[in-house]
Scaffold this motif. Structure first.
Motif, short mmCIF file in Angstrom:
data_model
loop_
_atom_site.label_atom_id
_atom_site.label_comp_id
_atom_site.label_asym_id
_atom_site.label_seq_id
_atom_site.Cartn_x
_atom_site.Cartn_y
_atom_site.Cartn_z
N ALA A 66 15.70 9.35 38.83
CA ALA A 66 14.85 9.64 40.00
C ALA A 66 15.62 10.54 40.95
CB ALA A 66 14.48 8.35 40.73
N VAL A 67 14.91 11.03 41.94
CA VAL A 67 15.56 11.66 43.09
C VAL A 67 15.85 10.55 44.09
CG1 VAL A 67 15.35 13.32 44.96
CG2 VAL A 67 14.40 13.85 42.70
N TYR A 68 17.08 10.48 44.54
CA TYR A 68 17.52 9.43 45.46
C TYR A 68 17.65 10.01 46.86
CZ TYR A 68 18.36 6.13 41.71
OH TYR A 68 18.19 5.26 40.66
N TYR A 69 17.20 9.23 47.86
CA TYR A 69 17.23 9.66 49.25
C TYR A 69 17.93 8.60 50.10
CZ TYR A 69 13.42 12.78 47.86
OH TYR A 69 12.64 13.73 47.24
N CYS A 70 18.78 9.05 51.01
CA CYS A 70 19.25 8.14 52.05
C CYS A 70 18.38 8.33 53.28
CB CYS A 70 20.72 8.37 52.37
SG CYS A 70 21.12 9.95 53.16
N ALA A 71 18.32 7.30 54.11
CA ALA A 71 17.45 7.33 55.27
C ALA A 71 18.03 6.49 56.39
CB ALA A 71 16.06 6.83 54.90
N ALA A 72 17.72 6.86 57.61
CA ALA A 72 18.18 6.15 58.80
C ALA A 72 16.99 5.54 59.53
CB ALA A 72 18.94 7.10 59.73
N MET A 73 17.18 4.30 59.96
CA MET A 73 16.14 3.57 60.70
C MET A 73 16.60 3.42 62.14
SD MET A 73 14.66 -0.26 60.05
CE MET A 73 13.80 0.12 58.52
#
Length: 124
Positions: free
Chosen positions: A92-99
């Motif tokens: 898959a394409v992996y994404y990091c994210a900030a909350m």
């Protein structure tokens, strides 16, 4: 504002390991919870892992529990996803994210900033 720049990923054989990195800019980064998501072709974005602001609490999706580990280093403004025993279905394409604010850790819509994505391909 937070900018997230990802690195790592690539092609690996089943059973192999990879580490994804996510570098964050912004003075308030260390106050944000962080997450990793992934998206395979034709599928919705899927939650992978979450870590609280201090790194003391982590949560992993059942599909990766025991194989993937999320961590962070607030002194370096970095978040990591260590992936062991990779399987073809992890491709898959992996994404990091900030909350920024408190939200549902497994919901992509509750995250405010996203990295550019990095491809992980696991061959059988």
């Amino acid at each position: 504002q937070v900018q997230l720049v990802q690195s790592g990923g690539g092609l690996v054989q089943a059973g192999g390991s990879l580490r994804l990195s996510c570098a964050a800019s912004g003075r308030t980064y260390s106050t944000y919870a962080m997450g990793w998501f992934r998206q395979a072709p034709g599928k919705e974005r899927e939650f992978v892992a979450h870590i609280n602001w201090s790194g003391s609490i982590t949560y992993h999706a059942d599909s990766v529990k025991g194989r993937f580990t999320i961590s962070r280093d607030n002194t370096q403004n970095m978040v990591y996803l260590r992936m062991n025993d990779l399987k073809p279905e992890d491709t898959a394409v992996y994404y990091c994210a900030a909350m920024v604010k408190v939200g549902q850790r497994t919901l992509a819509r509750d995250y405010d900033y996203w990295g550019q994505g990095t491809q992980v391909t696991v061959s059988s």
